[in-house]
Motif scaffolding. Structure first.
Motif, short mmCIF file in Angstrom:
data_model
loop_
_atom_site.label_atom_id
_atom_site.label_comp_id
_atom_site.label_asym_id
_atom_site.label_seq_id
_atom_site.Cartn_x
_atom_site.Cartn_y
_atom_site.Cartn_z
N LYS A 128 27.68 22.25 -36.46
CA LYS A 128 28.54 22.20 -35.29
C LYS A 128 28.18 21.07 -34.33
O LYS A 128 28.95 20.76 -33.43
CB LYS A 128 28.49 23.54 -34.54
CG LYS A 128 29.18 24.68 -35.27
CD LYS A 128 29.24 25.91 -34.41
CE LYS A 128 30.01 27.03 -35.10
NZ LYS A 128 30.10 28.25 -34.26
N ASP A 129 27.01 20.46 -34.51
CA ASP A 129 26.59 19.40 -33.62
C ASP A 129 27.32 18.08 -33.89
O ASP A 129 27.24 17.15 -33.10
CB ASP A 129 25.08 19.17 -33.72
CG ASP A 129 24.29 20.35 -33.17
OD1 ASP A 129 24.84 21.06 -32.31
OD2 ASP A 129 23.14 20.55 -33.60
N GLY A 154 32.41 26.33 -45.07
CA GLY A 154 32.14 25.30 -44.09
C GLY A 154 32.37 25.82 -42.69
O GLY A 154 32.39 27.04 -42.45
N ILE A 155 32.56 24.91 -41.74
CA ILE A 155 32.80 25.28 -40.34
C ILE A 155 34.26 25.02 -40.02
O ILE A 155 34.69 23.87 -40.00
CB ILE A 155 31.89 24.50 -39.40
CG1 ILE A 155 30.42 24.81 -39.69
CG2 ILE A 155 32.21 24.83 -37.94
CD1 ILE A 155 29.44 23.99 -38.87
N SER A 191 35.60 11.38 -25.82
CA SER A 191 36.78 12.17 -26.16
C SER A 191 36.68 12.91 -27.48
O SER A 191 37.52 13.76 -27.79
CB SER A 191 38.03 11.27 -26.18
OG SER A 191 37.84 10.17 -27.05
N MET A 192 35.65 12.64 -28.27
CA MET A 192 35.47 13.35 -29.55
C MET A 192 34.89 14.74 -29.36
O MET A 192 34.99 15.59 -30.24
CB MET A 192 34.56 12.54 -30.47
CG MET A 192 35.09 11.18 -30.87
SD MET A 192 36.29 11.27 -32.21
CE MET A 192 35.21 11.56 -33.61
N PHE A 193 34.26 15.00 -28.22
CA PHE A 193 33.48 16.22 -28.05
C PHE A 193 34.17 17.20 -27.10
O PHE A 193 34.05 17.10 -25.88
CB PHE A 193 32.08 15.89 -27.52
CG PHE A 193 31.27 15.03 -28.46
CD1 PHE A 193 30.56 15.59 -29.50
CD2 PHE A 193 31.25 13.66 -28.30
CE1 PHE A 193 29.82 14.81 -30.36
CE2 PHE A 193 30.51 12.86 -29.15
CZ PHE A 193 29.79 13.43 -30.19
N GLN A 211 29.25 16.60 -22.56
CA GLN A 211 28.94 17.63 -23.54
C GLN A 211 27.82 18.57 -23.10
O GLN A 211 27.85 19.76 -23.39
CB GLN A 211 28.55 16.96 -24.87
CG GLN A 211 28.39 17.94 -26.02
CD GLN A 211 28.08 17.23 -27.32
OE1 GLN A 211 27.80 16.03 -27.34
NE2 GLN A 211 28.11 17.96 -28.43
N TRP A 212 26.85 18.06 -22.34
CA TRP A 212 25.66 18.87 -22.10
C TRP A 212 25.51 19.34 -20.66
O TRP A 212 24.51 19.93 -20.30
CB TRP A 212 24.40 18.07 -22.49
CG TRP A 212 24.46 17.57 -23.90
CD1 TRP A 212 24.50 16.27 -24.31
CD2 TRP A 212 24.49 18.36 -25.10
NE1 TRP A 212 24.56 16.19 -25.68
CE2 TRP A 212 24.56 17.46 -26.19
CE3 TRP A 212 24.50 19.73 -25.35
CZ2 TRP A 212 24.61 17.89 -27.51
CZ3 TRP A 212 24.55 20.15 -26.67
CH2 TRP A 212 24.60 19.25 -27.73
#
Length: 381
Positions: A317-318, A249-250, A364-366, A64-65
C-alpha cells in the motif's frame, strides 16, 4: 427584486426550467427580466427537478504524512468539453485559500487551509459565487466535515437550509476507537454533539461524505463504509461487498452515487466492478456491472496495455496503485491510470484522457481529495 414581464406566463418558465444550470447562468445576462426570472427561488426550485450531468471534478492534493499543513491549490477538471483544460483559481471569490471537504447538489463545503489562527468553514456555490461561513467548531482539526444539503427534502423556495456533520475519531477505551458526530444546523446557527457513536478502528479515506437520499456515507480503509443519518441520528458500519481475503493483490475502490443508490467501484485482478447497495442494515449488495481487465483493455486498447499484470503486481500500500478510481457519480468515473487521468463512462464503456497527473501537482499521486461537481443555481444570499 423587480417583477418579471413573464412571471405569470408558464410557457417560458416551463421551457427555461428544462435547460441546464450552466446555460441558465449565462442567460441571466441577456436582460434584467431574464435575470429576475432565473434568480427567482420558485424558478430555481422548478429547475432543480431536472437531472444535471456531472460537469467536472474538483481535485486537490494533500500532504501524505501530515494533517497540520494544507496544499492551497485546487484544480477543476471539466468533462463536458472536447479539449480539456485544467482550470485554476475557481475559488478566488472566497476570502482565503480553502480545502475541499464535501460537495452535493451544487453546493461545496470547505474549510480554511491549516495552519490558520482563525479557521472557518465555508459553504459556497461555485457557479454563482455566493457563500456563507462560520467559525471552525470546538473539534479536532482532523475531523471530516460533510455537507448534508438536499433541496428535495428541504425546498429552497424560501431559504437554503443545510446541515453540516463533523466526524471525529476519539479513543473509546483501551485499543478501541469510535466515531462521534457533531451536527450544525443553518436554521439555528448552532453546533451540538449527537448522542450517537460508532465503534470503529479504521480511518476515513477518499470521497468526503457522499450524500444519498439524505444519508451520508464515508469510505474507510478497512473494507467498511461508515453511514450516518443526520435526520434520525443513527450510524452504521456497512460491510464492503467483497472481503479483503477475496483478493491476492491490493484492490482500489471508491464510493459514489447513481440515480439515488450508493455505489461501490472497485478495481482488482477480477476487473472493474460496480456494486450497488440494496440494504445497508444487512450490508446487502448487488453486482450491477463487471468488466474483466482483459475486456477493459480490449475495449480501450488505445490507452491501456498489459493492465492485468500491472494491477496484480501491486502488493504494498505504500506505493501508488497503477489504476486508481478517484471519484464516481452517475455512471461517470474519474480514474488515474499510471501518470494520466481518464474519464470512464459505464454506459459506453469508453475512456477519454483528460490530463496528465503532473498538471495537477507534485503530490497528486497520493490519495488526493477528489469530488464530482454538478452545477446548480441554488442561492446562498
Amino acid at each position: 427584486m423587480k417583477p418579471c414581464w413573464f412571471e405569470n406566463d408558464d410557457i417560458p418558465i416551463n421551457i427555461l426550467s428544462r435547460l441546464p444550470a450552466k446555460t441558465l447562468h449565462r442567460l441571466k445576462y441577456v436582460s434584467e427580466e431574464w435575470l429576475n426570472l432565473i434568480s427567482n427561488r420558485s424558478f430555481i426550485t422548478s429547475q432543480l427537478r431536472k437531472t444535471e450531468p456531472v460537469s467536472g471534478f474538483f481535485f486537490q492534493e494533500v500532504f501524505q504524512w501530515t494533517d497540520d499543513e494544507s496544499i492551497e491549490s485546487i484544480s477543476y477538471i471539466p468533462v463536458d468539453v472536447d479539449n480539456v483544460n485544467v482550470w485554476r483559481n475557481v475559488f478566488d471569490f472566497l476570502p482565503e485559500y480553502i480545502v475541499i471537504m464535501s460537495l452535493n447538489n451544487g453546493l461545496l463545503c470547505c474549510r480554511s487551509c491549516f495552519p490558520s489562527s482563525h479557521p472557518r468553514i465555508y459553504v459556497c456555490n461555485p457557479l454563482n459565487k455566493q457563500w456563507t461561513s462560520l467559525q471552525w467548531p470546538n473539534i479536532s482539526q482532523t475531523s471530516n466535515v460533510a455537507l448534508a444539503f438536499n433541496p428535495f427534502q428541504n425546498p429552497v423556495d424560501v431559504s437554503t437550509r443545510f446541515k453540516l456533520v463533523a466526524v471525529s475519531d476519539i479513543e473509546n477505551g483501551e485499543d478501541e476507537y469510535c466515531f462521534v458526530f457533531d451536527i450544525y444546523s443553518s436554521e439555528t446557527g448552532l453546533w451540538r454533539r449527537s448522542k450517537e457513536c460508532c465503534v470503529c478502528n479504521h480511518n476515513l479515506t477518499k470521497n468526503k461524505g457522499v450524500l444519498v437520499n439524505g444519508i451520508l456515507y464515508w469510505l474507510t480503509d478497512g473494507y467498511q463504509i461508515l453511514m450516518f443519518d443526520p435526520e434520525n441520528e443513527f450510524s452504521l458500519l456497512v460491510t464492503a461487498p467483497l472481503p479483503e481475503t477475496e483478493f491476492s493483490g491490493i484492490p482500489e475502490m471508491c464510493i459514489g452515487e447513481w440515480q439515488g443508490e450508493v455505489c461501490y467501484v472497485i478495481i482488482s485482478e477480477d476487473g472493474l466492478q460496480l456494486w450497488v447497495l440494496e440494504d445497508h442494515f444487512a450490508s446487502q449488495w448487488e453486482l450491477r456491472i463487471s468488466i474483466s481487465l482483459e475486456n477493459l483493455e480490449k475495449e480501450n486498447s488505445n490507452v491501456l496495455y498489459k493492465i492485468s499484470e500491472k494491477v496484480a503486481s501491486r502488493l504494498c500500500k505504500d506505493t501508488p496503485a497503477w489504476m486508481d478510481p478517484l471519484s464516481f457519480k452517475d455512471g461517470v468515473l474519474l480514474i488515474r491510470v499510471s501518470a494520466n487521468v481518464y474519464l470512464y463512462r459505464f454506459d459506453t464503456r469508453s475512456m477519454k484522457k483528460l490530463c496528465d497527473v503532473s498538471t495537477l501537482g507534485p503530490t497528486s499521486m497520493f490519495y488526493p481529495i477528489v469530488v464530482p461537481y454538478t452545477m446548480s443555481l441554488v442561492p446562498l444570499d
